[in-house]
Design a protein around this motif. Structure first.
Motif, PDB file in Angstrom:
ATOM      1  N   THR A  88      16.318 -13.501   1.769  1.00 45.37           N
ATOM      2  CA  THR A  88      15.647 -13.604   0.476  1.00 45.37           C
ATOM      3  C   THR A  88      14.402 -12.731   0.449  1.00 45.37           C
ATOM      4  O   THR A  88      14.128 -12.036  -0.534  1.00 45.37           O
ATOM      5  CB  THR A  88      15.271 -15.070   0.174  1.00 45.37           C
ATOM      6  OG1 THR A  88      16.457 -15.865   0.164  1.00 45.37           O
ATOM      7  CG2 THR A  88      14.596 -15.186  -1.188  1.00 45.37           C
ATOM      8  N   PHE A  89      13.651 -12.746   1.554  1.00 46.92           N
ATOM      9  CA  PHE A  89      12.472 -11.867   1.659  1.00 46.92           C
ATOM     10  C   PHE A  89      12.892 -10.400   1.575  1.00 46.92           C
ATOM     11  O   PHE A  89      12.282  -9.611   0.841  1.00 46.92           O
ATOM     12  CB  PHE A  89      11.744 -12.117   2.983  1.00 46.92           C
ATOM     13  CG  PHE A  89      10.719 -11.069   3.307  1.00 46.92           C
ATOM     14  CD1 PHE A  89       9.467 -11.090   2.709  1.00 46.92           C
ATOM     15  CD2 PHE A  89      11.017 -10.039   4.190  1.00 46.92           C
ATOM     16  CE1 PHE A  89       8.529 -10.105   2.989  1.00 46.92           C
ATOM     17  CE2 PHE A  89      10.085  -9.057   4.483  1.00 46.92           C
ATOM     18  CZ  PHE A  89       8.832  -9.089   3.878  1.00 46.92           C
ATOM     19  N   ALA A  90      13.942 -10.036   2.328  1.00 48.91           N
ATOM     20  CA  ALA A  90      14.422  -8.649   2.312  1.00 48.91           C
ATOM     21  C   ALA A  90      14.907  -8.254   0.922  1.00 48.91           C
ATOM     22  O   ALA A  90      14.657  -7.132   0.453  1.00 48.91           O
ATOM     23  CB  ALA A  90      15.544  -8.478   3.337  1.00 48.91           C
ATOM     24  N   LEU A  91      15.588  -9.174   0.247  1.00 46.32           N
ATOM     25  CA  LEU A  91      16.075  -8.916  -1.108  1.00 46.32           C
ATOM     26  C   LEU A  91      14.914  -8.612  -2.049  1.00 46.32           C
ATOM     27  O   LEU A  91      14.964  -7.656  -2.835  1.00 46.32           O
ATOM     28  CB  LEU A  91      16.864 -10.123  -1.615  1.00 46.32           C
ATOM     29  CG  LEU A  91      17.443 -10.037  -3.035  1.00 46.32           C
ATOM     30  CD1 LEU A  91      18.550  -8.997  -3.089  1.00 46.32           C
ATOM     31  CD2 LEU A  91      17.971 -11.403  -3.484  1.00 46.32           C
ATOM     32  N   GLY A  92      13.864  -9.430  -1.969  1.00 45.95           N
ATOM     33  CA  GLY A  92      12.693  -9.207  -2.815  1.00 45.95           C
ATOM     34  C   GLY A  92      12.024  -7.876  -2.512  1.00 45.95           C
ATOM     35  O   GLY A  92      11.598  -7.161  -3.422  1.00 45.95           O
ATOM     36  N   THR A  93      11.954  -7.530  -1.227  1.00 47.26           N
ATOM     37  CA  THR A  93      11.332  -6.263  -0.825  1.00 47.26           C
ATOM     38  C   THR A  93      12.115  -5.071  -1.352  1.00 47.26           C
ATOM     39  O   THR A  93      11.542  -4.127  -1.920  1.00 47.26           O
ATOM     40  CB  THR A  93      11.230  -6.178   0.713  1.00 47.26           C
ATOM     41  OG1 THR A  93      10.478  -7.291   1.210  1.00 47.26           O
ATOM     42  CG2 THR A  93      10.554  -4.885   1.139  1.00 47.26           C
ATOM     43  N   VAL A  94      13.439  -5.106  -1.173  1.00 49.62           N
ATOM     44  CA  VAL A  94      14.292  -3.999  -1.631  1.00 49.62           C
ATOM     45  C   VAL A  94      14.224  -3.861  -3.151  1.00 49.62           C
ATOM     46  O   VAL A  94      14.091  -2.744  -3.687  1.00 49.62           O
ATOM     47  CB  VAL A  94      15.750  -4.221  -1.175  1.00 49.62           C
ATOM     48  CG1 VAL A  94      16.686  -3.222  -1.848  1.00 49.62           C
ATOM     49  CG2 VAL A  94      15.854  -4.098   0.332  1.00 49.62           C
ATOM     50  N   MET A  95      14.300  -4.992  -3.859  1.00 47.76           N
ATOM     51  CA  MET A  95      14.291  -4.952  -5.315  1.00 47.76           C
ATOM     52  C   MET A  95      12.958  -4.414  -5.850  1.00 47.76           C
ATOM     53  O   MET A  95      12.919  -3.536  -6.718  1.00 47.76           O
ATOM     54  CB  MET A  95      14.564  -6.344  -5.882  1.00 47.76           C
ATOM     55  CG  MET A  95      14.706  -6.373  -7.403  1.00 47.76           C
ATOM     56  SD  MET A  95      15.438  -7.913  -8.008  1.00 47.76           S
ATOM     57  CE  MET A  95      14.135  -9.065  -7.626  1.00 47.76           C
TER      58      MET A  95
END
Length: 310
Positions: free
Chosen positions: A130-137
């Motif tokens: 979820t953290f990685a998803l937020g960072t990428v987005m």
């Protein structure tokens, strides 16, 4: 075996040492008096907004755990989730090797609520994703709006990033959403299966994942002076790069790494002002939560011992 056991600690210490050396080269002309003046110049409004941003960030982190438990179809009270999440991130952000240190705290917290070790592993993986998803987005959005962001690091980053890079990152997010919408089969790694979350959970991830990062970057932004300030989007972009670099370095608290990237990224601002803003960030986001988390752990372990003795 001994070397493998202490590998991430060694990596973290090397990252700290190298970053501090580079940071010293950048700040060798800076005096303590200049830093003190920059801290004193932060208005009360800036402090208050930074505190609010800190509370929002930790609230979003608690929502990470809540979504993971929804994915596992496990019910745990909101207050317990909030305290467990706060303790996990406050400790892991400061110690370094966040996945490993966070796993230990979560294992102690959630196995006491009936989760198995495997389920805690899925929870940790879900929160990290979820953290990685937020960072990428967010990085994709920032690069679309500020395509020249990477030029601030042209001397230190071996890669180029443009608006096209931003589109590529957003396409990765879209593929993840599509995989959930189509109900694709789970990814199998040996006996371990990683299932796509349900679409309602993915939708919440897309909302909650960026909030923590937006709020955390806002702590620094509110502590920066207006003079030479390039604007929130630039600060957010630099924060995403610096915080990701700090996590990858496994340096405790990202010590030196965070400061180095920000000093280089905000070259148009006075280094003392940037460093003062980062000290505010460390105080509110790292140090105070870490002290509070230690008391929570002590109370929890004492409660567990009392419970076992009955």
């Amino acid at each position: 075996m001994k070397l493998k056991k202490y590998l991430w600690s060694i990596v973290g210490l090397v990252a700290v040492g190298f970053s501090v050396w580079l940071l010293y080269k950048e700040l060798r002309g800076l005096s303590i008096e200049e830093l003190g003046d920059s801290l004193a110049a932060i208005p009360l409004r800036g402090w208050l907004l930074a505190v609010v941003a800190t509370l929002v960030a930790y609230g979003a982190l608690a929502a990470y755990d809540h979504l993971a438990l929804l994915h596992l179809r496990k019910h745990v009270g909101w207050l317990y989730i909030t305290i467990s999440s706060f303790t996990t991130y406050a400790i892991s952000h400061n110690i370094g090797a966040s996945v490993l240190s966070g796993s230990v705290v979560r294992y102690r917290a959630y196995t006491s609520k009936g989760l198995t070790g495997a389920e805690v592993g899925v929870l940790v993986a879900f929160c990290s994703f979820t953290f990685a998803l937020g960072t990428v987005m967010l990085m994709g959005i920032v690069l679309l709006l500020v395509p020249d962001l990477a030029e601030r690091f042209v001397d230190v980053l071996p890669i180029e990033a443009t608006a096209a890079s931003g589109i590529f990152l957003l396409c990765l997010v879209a593929l993840y959403v599509l995989g959930s919408a189509l109900g694709l089969r789970p990814l199998r790694i040996g006996k371990f299966e990683i299932h796509y979350p349900r679409m309602d959970i993915v939708t919440r991830q897309l909302v909650i994942a960026p909030i923590e990062l937006i709020a955390a970057a806002a702590i620094i932004y509110f502590a920066l002076p207006e003079a030479g300030n390039p604007g929130y989007l630039i600060v957010l972009g630099i924060f995403l790069i610096s915080f990701s670099a700090a996590l990858l370095s496994h340096a405790p608290g990202g010590l030196g790494v965070l400061e180095l990237v920000f000093i280089m990224g905000l070259s148009e601002m006075e280094p003392a002002d940037v460093l003062a803003a980062l000290l505010v960030f460390r105080l509110l986001y790292l140090i105070i939560p870490f002290i509070a988390a230690l008391f929570v752990v002590l109370f929890f372990e004492r409660f567990q011992l009392t419970k076992q003795a009955e």
